[in-house]
Design an enzyme around this catalytic site. Structure first.
Site, PDB file in Angstrom:
ATOM      1  N   PHE A 130      34.910   5.094  14.562  1.00  0.00           N
ATOM      2  CA  PHE A 130      34.511   6.181  15.645  1.00  0.00           C
ATOM      3  C   PHE A 130      32.848   6.578  15.783  1.00  0.00           C
ATOM      4  O   PHE A 130      32.514   7.188  16.630  1.00  0.00           O
ATOM      5  CB  PHE A 130      35.210   7.645  15.303  1.00  0.00           C
ATOM      6  CG  PHE A 130      34.670   8.443  14.681  1.00  0.00           C
ATOM      7  CD1 PHE A 130      34.872   8.495  13.072  1.00  0.00           C
ATOM      8  CD2 PHE A 130      33.749   9.556  15.182  1.00  0.00           C
ATOM      9  CE1 PHE A 130      34.157   9.415  12.266  1.00  0.00           C
ATOM     10  CE2 PHE A 130      33.225  10.527  14.263  1.00  0.00           C
ATOM     11  CZ  PHE A 130      33.314  10.320  13.115  1.00  0.00           C
ATOM     12  N   LYS A 131      32.133   6.105  14.715  1.00  0.00           N
ATOM     13  CA  LYS A 131      30.776   6.371  14.757  1.00  0.00           C
ATOM     14  C   LYS A 131      30.078   5.564  15.805  1.00  0.00           C
ATOM     15  O   LYS A 131      28.940   6.221  16.155  1.00  0.00           O
ATOM     16  CB  LYS A 131      30.157   6.414  13.342  1.00  0.00           C
ATOM     17  CG  LYS A 131      30.691   7.289  12.147  1.00  0.00           C
ATOM     18  CD  LYS A 131      30.239   7.029  11.018  1.00  0.00           C
ATOM     19  CE  LYS A 131      30.867   8.038   9.964  1.00  0.00           C
ATOM     20  NZ  LYS A 131      32.192   7.755   9.523  1.00  0.00           N
ATOM     21  N   ASP A 132      30.674   4.760  16.290  1.00  0.00           N
ATOM     22  CA  ASP A 132      29.953   4.111  17.515  1.00  0.00           C
ATOM     23  C   ASP A 132      30.030   4.957  18.758  1.00  0.00           C
ATOM     24  O   ASP A 132      28.948   4.900  19.536  1.00  0.00           O
ATOM     25  CB  ASP A 132      30.644   2.882  17.837  1.00  0.00           C
ATOM     26  CG  ASP A 132      30.635   1.821  16.650  1.00  0.00           C
ATOM     27  OD1 ASP A 132      29.704   1.619  16.204  1.00  0.00           O
ATOM     28  OD2 ASP A 132      31.690   0.816  16.435  1.00  0.00           O
TER      29      ASP A 132
ATOM     30  N   MET B   2      26.802   7.248  17.949  1.00  0.00           N
ATOM     31  CA  MET B   2      25.676   6.140  17.824  1.00  0.00           C
ATOM     32  C   MET B   2      25.221   5.342  18.784  1.00  0.00           C
ATOM     33  O   MET B   2      23.759   5.380  18.996  1.00  0.00           O
ATOM     34  CB  MET B   2      26.090   5.128  16.617  1.00  0.00           C
ATOM     35  CG  MET B   2      25.777   5.850  15.161  1.00  0.00           C
ATOM     36  SD  MET B   2      24.241   6.241  14.741  1.00  0.00           S
ATOM     37  CE  MET B   2      24.591   6.769  12.906  1.00  0.00           C
TER      38      MET B   2
END
Ligand code: PLP
Length: 461
Positions: free
Chosen positions: A108-110, A113
């Site tokens: 999920f960090k995409d 980011m």
């Protein structure tokens, strides 16, 4: 839009400064001075990038126009593989899974980011300057940051990871990126050693100014802001205006705090279930308002193996009614004693928040059962969330944030289901690609010198 520090001692600043600064000078975290108006009429049946632009525009007001943020969102979410960007999948007889893992690095960090990379580039271009981002990672954050910043003109990025202590998938997602502004360093030490090196670099004023050190860690407000979007998206699509319960596999508390912001802006969230693995500091916090540090215990959901959740300070700031001095005092007591208790009066403000802690055995069992009954393969982080939601099942429809693709954690998936999850097509040749990284000793001056030499420090292994 102006931002203030949760510790009340730093001047209010605009979005561009918040983006590039990260942590406030008084050690606090930035939060909006006033919450933007509730977006009551937001139409969530449009494409994700359009919803994203509407949700984010108030937060960047004064720095970027709606059209600028909309163009960035189209570009950022064009890197996601699924046509819906963030599809919502029905788990038969259970919750709705909000699949946040269709971005370039499968976690999920995409989501945050990919926006952050574009926001940084634009703000740095406006100021005609550059930064060198240095970060430490045990896995997901590093690869998401590298993918987001590769090829960006105004940013160089150096990611430190502990040598031979990350999974092969996680390491290769970082080290197979061949871009002139990206460097990977394998430190002969642990993740904590990597983190200590980065902290020491930030504490070294001369070095910090010399290379214009930048950070993109999870306390950066811009990351929270980008994550608010999918709460509006999912809650609107599932609840259609009626309240829903939201379960979030939690580590640093950035993801679930974004949900809180969405709720403030009008998302109908009736309850937050904060799902943790055996590292249960947050479970205790929501049970009785107390927090005690304990050593981190490794688990099957490593991205949630956290002892102190840095973004919790933003919720504590709210629970203490925006009293920065009290937050500062509480945080310094916590650092000194490893223990704090919230005053009883503000515990009642945490109504609507519950914590659940899930063991590795329960995680595996939940993965096995979900696979057996529905054919859906969960990654261990998402499985912690599904298990927690199951325990809290009640009258409200439930959504669970699915934070990683199962192929990112193949060992746990295979242990639970007996099947080896395949990498999506675009990563299918991950194990055939050449890796680029440099092994360095756990020695601050060696690492600093290597970073100073960045332009020529090309190293191919
Ligand atoms: C980072 C991460 C988490 C924890 O998110 P926080 O915002 O730190 O609470 C959960 N699951 C996965 C897969 C992650 O990468």
């Amino acid at each position: 839009m102006k931002y203030i520090s949760t510790r009340g001692q730093s001047p209010a600043i605009g979005f561009g400064d918040v983006l590039l600064t990260g942590l406030a000078p008084d050690g606090g975290l930035y939060v909006p001075e006033v919450w933007p108006p509730r977006l009551a009429e937001l139409d969530v049946d449009r494409p994700y990038a359009e919803v994203a632009a509407d949700v984010m525009a108030p937060f960047v007001d004064g720095s970027l126009t709606h059209a600028e943020v909309a163009a960035m969102a189209v570009d950022a979410y064009g890197t996601f593989e699924h046509p819906d960007v963030i599809p919502i999948v029905d788990l038969p007889g259970g919750a709705q899974l909000v699949e946040l893992f269709h971005g370039p690095t499968l976690a999920f960090k995409d989501v945050a980011m990919q926006m952050l990379g574009r926001l940084f580039d634009a703000e740095l271009a406006r100021r005609s300057t550059t930064v060198t981002i240095v970060g430490a990672t045990s896995g997901d954050t590093g690869s998401a940051a590298i993918e987001a910043f590769r090829g960006r003109e105004n940013v160089r990025i150096v990611i430190l990871h502990p040598h031979e202590r990350t999974s092969a998938v996680q390491r290769r997602q970082m080290t197979t990126v061949d871009a002139s502004n990206v460097r990977n360093v394998a430190i002969e030490g642990t993740f904590d050693d990597c983190q200590d090196l980065v902290k020491a670099m930030f504490a070294d004023d001369v070095f910090r100014d010399e290379i214009r050190l930048g950070a993109v860690n999870s306390i950066n407000w811009a990351r929270i802001m980008a994550q608010v979007v999918y709460y509006r998206w999912a809650v609107g699509r599932v609840g259609r205006g009626e309240p829903v319960s939201v379960t979030v596999p939690t580590g640093n508390f950035g993801n679930v705090f974004a949900g809180r912001v969405a709720q403030r802006m009008g998302a109908a969230i009736g309850e937050f279930v904060v799902a943790s693995n055996r590292n249960r500091i947050l479970t205790q916090f929501f049970d009785d308002g107390a927090m005690t540090t304990n050593p981190v215990e490794p688990s099957l959901s490593p991205s949630m193996d956290i002892q102190v959740s840095s973004n919790l300070e933003r919720l504590i700031f709210e629970l203490l009614d925006g009293d920065g001095a009290s937050v500062a005092e509480l945080m310094s007591t916590f650092r000194a004693d490893g223990h704090i208790e919230l005053p009883a009066a503000c515990r009642s403000r945490a109504e609507g928040w519950v914590g659940e802690s899930v063991t590795d055995e329960q995680t595996i069992e939940r993965m096995r059962r979900v696979h057996e009954t529905s054919g859906v393969v969960l990654d261990p982080h998402t499985a912690v969330g599904v298990e927690a939601a199951e325990r809290r099942a009640g009258d409200l429809p439930q959504v669970v944030m699915a934070t990683a693709h199962p192929a990112k954690f193949p060992a746990a998936v295979e242990q639970a289901t007996g099947i080896a999850p395949a990498l999506p097509d675009r990563l299918a040749d991950l194990f055939d690609r050449p890796e680029y990284y440099t092994v360095l000793p756990n020695d601050l001056s060696v690492v600093q010198q290597w970073i100073r030499d960045f332009p020529t420090a090309e190293s191919r292994s």
